[in-house]
Design a protein around this motif. Sequence first.
Motif, PDB file in Angstrom:
ATOM      1  N   PHE A  79       0.820  -1.227   0.000  1.00  0.00           N
ATOM      2  CA  PHE A  79       0.000   0.000   0.000  1.00  0.00           C
ATOM      3  C   PHE A  79       0.847   1.267   0.000  1.00  0.00           C
ATOM      4  CE2 PHE A  79      -3.978  -2.094   2.162  1.00  0.00           C
ATOM      5  CZ  PHE A  79      -4.055  -2.983   1.097  1.00  0.00           C
ATOM      6  N   LYS A  80       2.132   1.107   0.257  1.00  0.00           N
ATOM      7  CA  LYS A  80       3.093   2.214   0.207  1.00  0.00           C
ATOM      8  C   LYS A  80       2.671   3.450   1.017  1.00  0.00           C
ATOM      9  CE  LYS A  80       5.287   0.562  -3.912  1.00  0.00           C
ATOM     10  NZ  LYS A  80       5.356  -0.718  -3.218  1.00  0.00           N
ATOM     11  N   PRO A  81       2.467   3.274   2.324  1.00  0.00           N
ATOM     12  CA  PRO A  81       2.098   4.421   3.159  1.00  0.00           C
ATOM     13  C   PRO A  81       3.248   5.421   3.294  1.00  0.00           C
ATOM     14  CG  PRO A  81       2.596   2.522   4.515  1.00  0.00           C
ATOM     15  CD  PRO A  81       2.637   2.042   3.106  1.00  0.00           C
ATOM     16  N   SER A  82       2.879   6.697   3.556  1.00  0.00           N
ATOM     17  CA  SER A  82       3.922   7.666   3.871  1.00  0.00           C
ATOM     18  C   SER A  82       4.064   7.811   5.382  1.00  0.00           C
ATOM     19  CB  SER A  82       3.606   9.028   3.248  1.00  0.00           C
ATOM     20  OG  SER A  82       2.427   9.556   3.831  1.00  0.00           O
ATOM     21  N   ILE A  83       3.013   7.356   6.116  1.00  0.00           N
ATOM     22  CA  ILE A  83       3.047   7.481   7.589  1.00  0.00           C
ATOM     23  C   ILE A  83       2.723   6.144   8.234  1.00  0.00           C
ATOM     24  CG2 ILE A  83       1.892   8.543   9.579  1.00  0.00           C
ATOM     25  CD1 ILE A  83       1.919  11.076   8.315  1.00  0.00           C
ATOM     26  N   ILE A  84       3.462   5.836   9.310  1.00  0.00           N
ATOM     27  CA  ILE A  84       3.093   4.676  10.124  1.00  0.00           C
ATOM     28  C   ILE A  84       2.828   5.166  11.548  1.00  0.00           C
ATOM     29  CG2 ILE A  84       5.508   4.074  10.701  1.00  0.00           C
ATOM     30  CD1 ILE A  84       4.569   1.112  10.642  1.00  0.00           C
ATOM     31  N   CYS A  85       1.766   4.625  12.162  1.00  0.00           N
ATOM     32  CA  CYS A  85       1.446   5.001  13.542  1.00  0.00           C
ATOM     33  C   CYS A  85       1.433   3.729  14.395  1.00  0.00           C
ATOM     34  CB  CYS A  85       0.051   5.582  13.663  1.00  0.00           C
ATOM     35  SG  CYS A  85      -0.307   6.880  12.517  1.00  0.00           S
ATOM     36  N   GLY A  86       1.914   3.834  15.618  1.00  0.00           N
ATOM     37  CA  GLY A  86       1.877   2.700  16.540  1.00  0.00           C
ATOM     38  C   GLY A  86       2.684   3.043  17.778  1.00  0.00           C
ATOM     39  N   THR A  87       2.679   2.145  18.761  1.00  0.00           N
ATOM     40  CA  THR A  87       3.573   2.396  19.894  1.00  0.00           C
ATOM     41  C   THR A  87       5.001   2.191  19.379  1.00  0.00           C
ATOM     42  OG1 THR A  87       3.437   0.091  20.614  1.00  0.00           O
ATOM     43  CG2 THR A  87       1.930   1.628  21.673  1.00  0.00           C
ATOM     44  N   PRO A  88       5.954   2.969  19.881  1.00  0.00           N
ATOM     45  CA  PRO A  88       7.326   2.825  19.382  1.00  0.00           C
ATOM     46  C   PRO A  88       7.853   1.395  19.556  1.00  0.00           C
ATOM     47  CG  PRO A  88       7.198   4.408  21.212  1.00  0.00           C
ATOM     48  CD  PRO A  88       5.813   4.074  20.830  1.00  0.00           C
ATOM     49  N   SER A  89       7.476   0.756  20.680  1.00  0.00           N
ATOM     50  CA  SER A  89       7.993  -0.597  20.907  1.00  0.00           C
ATOM     51  C   SER A  89       7.413  -1.575  19.883  1.00  0.00           C
ATOM     52  CB  SER A  89       7.677  -1.059  22.327  1.00  0.00           C
ATOM     53  OG  SER A  89       6.301  -0.923  22.588  1.00  0.00           O
ATOM     54  N   TYR A  90       6.142  -1.389  19.520  1.00  0.00           N
ATOM     55  CA  TYR A  90       5.541  -2.314  18.558  1.00  0.00           C
ATOM     56  C   TYR A  90       6.111  -2.096  17.153  1.00  0.00           C
ATOM     57  CZ  TYR A  90       2.254  -4.972  15.824  1.00  0.00           C
ATOM     58  OH  TYR A  90       1.704  -5.871  14.946  1.00  0.00           O
ATOM     59  N   VAL A  91       6.306  -0.840  16.772  1.00  0.00           N
ATOM     60  CA  VAL A  91       6.849  -0.576  15.435  1.00  0.00           C
ATOM     61  C   VAL A  91       8.304  -1.077  15.353  1.00  0.00           C
ATOM     62  CG1 VAL A  91       7.358   1.225  13.732  1.00  0.00           C
ATOM     63  CG2 VAL A  91       5.230   1.303  15.036  1.00  0.00           C
ATOM     64  N   LEU A  92       9.007  -1.005  16.465  1.00  0.00           N
ATOM     65  CA  LEU A  92      10.357  -1.579  16.481  1.00  0.00           C
ATOM     66  C   LEU A  92      10.291  -3.095  16.251  1.00  0.00           C
ATOM     67  CD1 LEU A  92      13.414  -1.163  17.108  1.00  0.00           C
ATOM     68  CD2 LEU A  92      12.862  -1.708  19.472  1.00  0.00           C
ATOM     69  N   ASN A  93       9.321  -3.761  16.889  1.00  0.00           N
ATOM     70  CA  ASN A  93       9.122  -5.202  16.651  1.00  0.00           C
ATOM     71  C   ASN A  93       8.891  -5.476  15.173  1.00  0.00           C
ATOM     72  OD1 ASN A  93       9.118  -5.789  19.296  1.00  0.00           O
ATOM     73  ND2 ASN A  93       6.904  -6.038  19.500  1.00  0.00           N
ATOM     74  N   LEU A  94       8.076  -4.605  14.591  1.00  0.00           N
ATOM     75  CA  LEU A  94       7.744  -4.761  13.177  1.00  0.00           C
ATOM     76  C   LEU A  94       9.018  -4.669  12.312  1.00  0.00           C
ATOM     77  CD1 LEU A  94       4.602  -2.742  12.168  1.00  0.00           C
ATOM     78  CD2 LEU A  94       5.772  -4.300  10.662  1.00  0.00           C
TER      79      LEU A  94
END
Length: 441
Positions: free
Chosen positions: A172-187
């Motif tokens: 989907f090529k997003p320009s923004i990602i939102c989430g808790t910093p710890s979860y996005v780090l997991n990602l």
Amino acid sequence: MILHEVETAGRSQMERLQLERLQHVASVVYEKVPFYREQFERRGIKPEDIKSLSDLKMLPLTIKKDLRDHYPFGLFAVEREEMVRVHASSGTSGKPTVVGYTQNDIDMWGGIVARAIAMAGGKPGDVLHNAYGYGLFTGGLGLHYGSEKLGMITVPVSGGNMSRQITLLEDFKPSIICGTPSYVLNLAESMEAQGKDPASLSVKYGIFGAEPWSDSMRKTLERKMDIKACDIYGLSEVIGPGVAMECHEARDGLHIAEDHFLVEVINPDTLETLPEGEVGELVFTSLTKEAFPIIRYRTGDIASIQHGTCSCGRTTVKMSRVKGRVDDMLIIRGVNVFPSEMEHFLLQINELAPHYQVHLKKKGALDLVELQVEVTDECFSGVSNDLHHDRLNELERKVKSLMKDRCYVSMDVKVRAPREIPRSEGKAIRIVDLRGEAMLQ
Ligand code: DLL
């Protein structure tokens, strides 16, 4: 850049608006919420006594226990027919705290979050990947409505299911990602584990919050994902995400949506209001909410505030990043330290992964603090067993002395193998309190 007129208002114009709104909300809670009427009467105050913003100090402070005592709907100021939504935050013990919204509240909140997303680089027509949890937690739906209001193509992926998250990010090529910093780090780490480079994604900006995170964590996320990461703050009792947001231009404090929320900083012990620049507990009064107006709510969050004109052009008051919660502050042999301060220094050690936990234990009458850190995969690759043991001891000593030198606390340190520290899908668990469990011998 999308700037709203109110975000660049002059001080006297903003204060006039705030006073008008404060006078209104004070009379609404006095009329409609028996709890507040009682509190006002106990202090001999009438809503008409509020003549200036400094009269705010006369009003009673509200705490989480007041919400629990009126569980679930006792502090609502409107009839049931006017309500369209509730959210709740899970308490560590007992009943959750419940908050409610009218349709106007939902629209107003959407507008605030739209402003916040625009501050972090969001634009109509771009794609926003929303990995905050959907449900009673305000993160998912809060960002969702704001993103739609801004005109972004919103991907309501919520937390969980890493491989689907990765596919959607790639496709989907997003320009923004939102989430808790710890979860996005997991990602990001899950992508790396699949041999993929998270920096190759289309994402340009991250909107991270809902938990304390250090500037070192910010650098780690920015480097791994090749993004600019901005801090978003909020709490369900006040509305949810969007109470304050960092602009991507300055990233030097979070702009408070002060046309909707009046901020104060107090000394959590004496309850005195502190002057600008001093660190204390944030207190918010909602100025425009209908269903669940809240007066002088003690957030438990530690920060300071500063007025001025930001390099982005906004004139709204800014709060510093949150150091931590009053209840998460560790007092180790008389020294106060927040987990996020420890995180800041830990992440400067190359051999360590950005995952850690503080375990609180009891030995006899003594409280023991054990910091558990995790090594990276690279740290021990190709190292023999004997050397492995020596390196582990050396690393433990290094972390111990770093904590002593930079955070001024002595604590036990335990180095754990890669992926041994549990990951979470929402807010990371940084403090594990085992003091109620069987005592150590
Ligand atoms: O965490 C709302 C939110 C959702 C904020 C998504 C940002 C993004 P609660 O679950 O009620 O609401 O938890 C509120 O989380 O009092 C702080 O202790 C902490 N917190 C929230 N944002 C930040 C942040 C949401 N940016 C509690 N930095 C608050 C540090 C934060 N702590």
